[in-house]
Design a protein around this motif. Sequence first.
Motif, PDB file in Angstrom:
ATOM      1  N   GLU A  51      -3.720  23.644   7.013  1.00 34.71           N
ATOM      2  CA  GLU A  51      -2.583  24.541   7.158  1.00 34.71           C
ATOM      3  C   GLU A  51      -1.326  23.978   6.498  1.00 34.71           C
ATOM      4  O   GLU A  51      -0.378  24.713   6.277  1.00 34.71           O
ATOM      5  N   SER A  52      -1.292  22.711   6.200  1.00 34.26           N
ATOM      6  CA  SER A  52      -0.067  22.115   5.707  1.00 34.26           C
ATOM      7  C   SER A  52      -0.105  21.856   4.208  1.00 34.26           C
ATOM      8  O   SER A  52       0.474  20.904   3.725  1.00 34.26           O
ATOM      9  N   THR A  53      -0.800  22.690   3.488  1.00 40.99           N
ATOM     10  CA  THR A  53      -0.710  22.619   2.034  1.00 40.99           C
ATOM     11  C   THR A  53       0.227  23.721   1.585  1.00 40.99           C
ATOM     12  O   THR A  53       0.351  24.759   2.239  1.00 40.99           O
ATOM     13  N   VAL A  54       0.886  23.470   0.481  1.00 40.15           N
ATOM     14  CA  VAL A  54       1.861  24.421  -0.006  1.00 40.15           C
ATOM     15  C   VAL A  54       1.634  24.629  -1.503  1.00 40.15           C
ATOM     16  O   VAL A  54       1.354  23.679  -2.229  1.00 40.15           O
ATOM     17  N   GLU A  83       9.307  26.509   3.228  1.00 42.69           N
ATOM     18  CA  GLU A  83       7.922  26.017   3.269  1.00 42.69           C
ATOM     19  C   GLU A  83       7.820  24.618   2.684  1.00 42.69           C
ATOM     20  O   GLU A  83       7.120  23.761   3.232  1.00 42.69           O
ATOM     21  N   ASN A 113       3.048  13.038  -1.024  1.00 39.53           N
ATOM     22  CA  ASN A 113       2.820  14.445  -0.729  1.00 39.53           C
ATOM     23  C   ASN A 113       1.758  15.129  -1.578  1.00 39.53           C
ATOM     24  O   ASN A 113       1.482  16.304  -1.367  1.00 39.53           O
ATOM     25  N   LYS A 137       9.245  22.213   5.202  1.00 37.84           N
ATOM     26  CA  LYS A 137       8.408  22.096   6.394  1.00 37.84           C
ATOM     27  C   LYS A 137       7.167  21.249   6.138  1.00 37.84           C
ATOM     28  O   LYS A 137       6.788  20.424   6.957  1.00 37.84           O
ATOM     29  N   VAL A 138       6.534  21.436   4.980  1.00 40.51           N
ATOM     30  CA  VAL A 138       5.243  20.812   4.719  1.00 40.51           C
ATOM     31  C   VAL A 138       5.371  19.432   4.077  1.00 40.51           C
ATOM     32  O   VAL A 138       4.634  18.511   4.428  1.00 40.51           O
ATOM     33  N   ARG A 145      -0.737  17.421  -0.082  1.00 41.13           N
ATOM     34  CA  ARG A 145      -0.209  18.613   0.568  1.00 41.13           C
ATOM     35  C   ARG A 145       0.148  19.719  -0.417  1.00 41.13           C
ATOM     36  O   ARG A 145       0.629  20.757  -0.035  1.00 41.13           O
TER      37      ARG A 145
END
Length: 127
Positions: free
Chosen positions: A63-66, A75, A121, A78-79, A124
Amino acid sequence: MKKLGITSLSLALALGLSTLPVMLKAAPNTTGTVATTSVAPATTASKVAGPQVKKEQAAVTDESTVSINTATAEEFAKVMNGVGMKKAQAIISYREELGQFTDIEQLREVPGIGAALFERNKDRLKL
């Protein structure tokens, strides 16, 4: 004779007390066996909880990929770890000026996004 008895008693007491720190240091080792026994069930419990935690982390990771081409500043903030609204807005500004990203590595070209921040990151991020 009394002096000799008192001196002997004092000496015996002093020797006995001088070994007290050694005995106190040794005491945790003897109770360590008992503590190990009581820790073993906790370890077993943590092994049972371990897979549950990993499943939760896997869900969060999914859920935490952007998407760096479609995400909003909120977004990104947040991620991404270490990215606030200012850096998130810089990513969007870069994307608006130069077009969509063709490779995730291009994110390093955004002002304020260094190699360390990118490496932290990159798992992500997606196109």
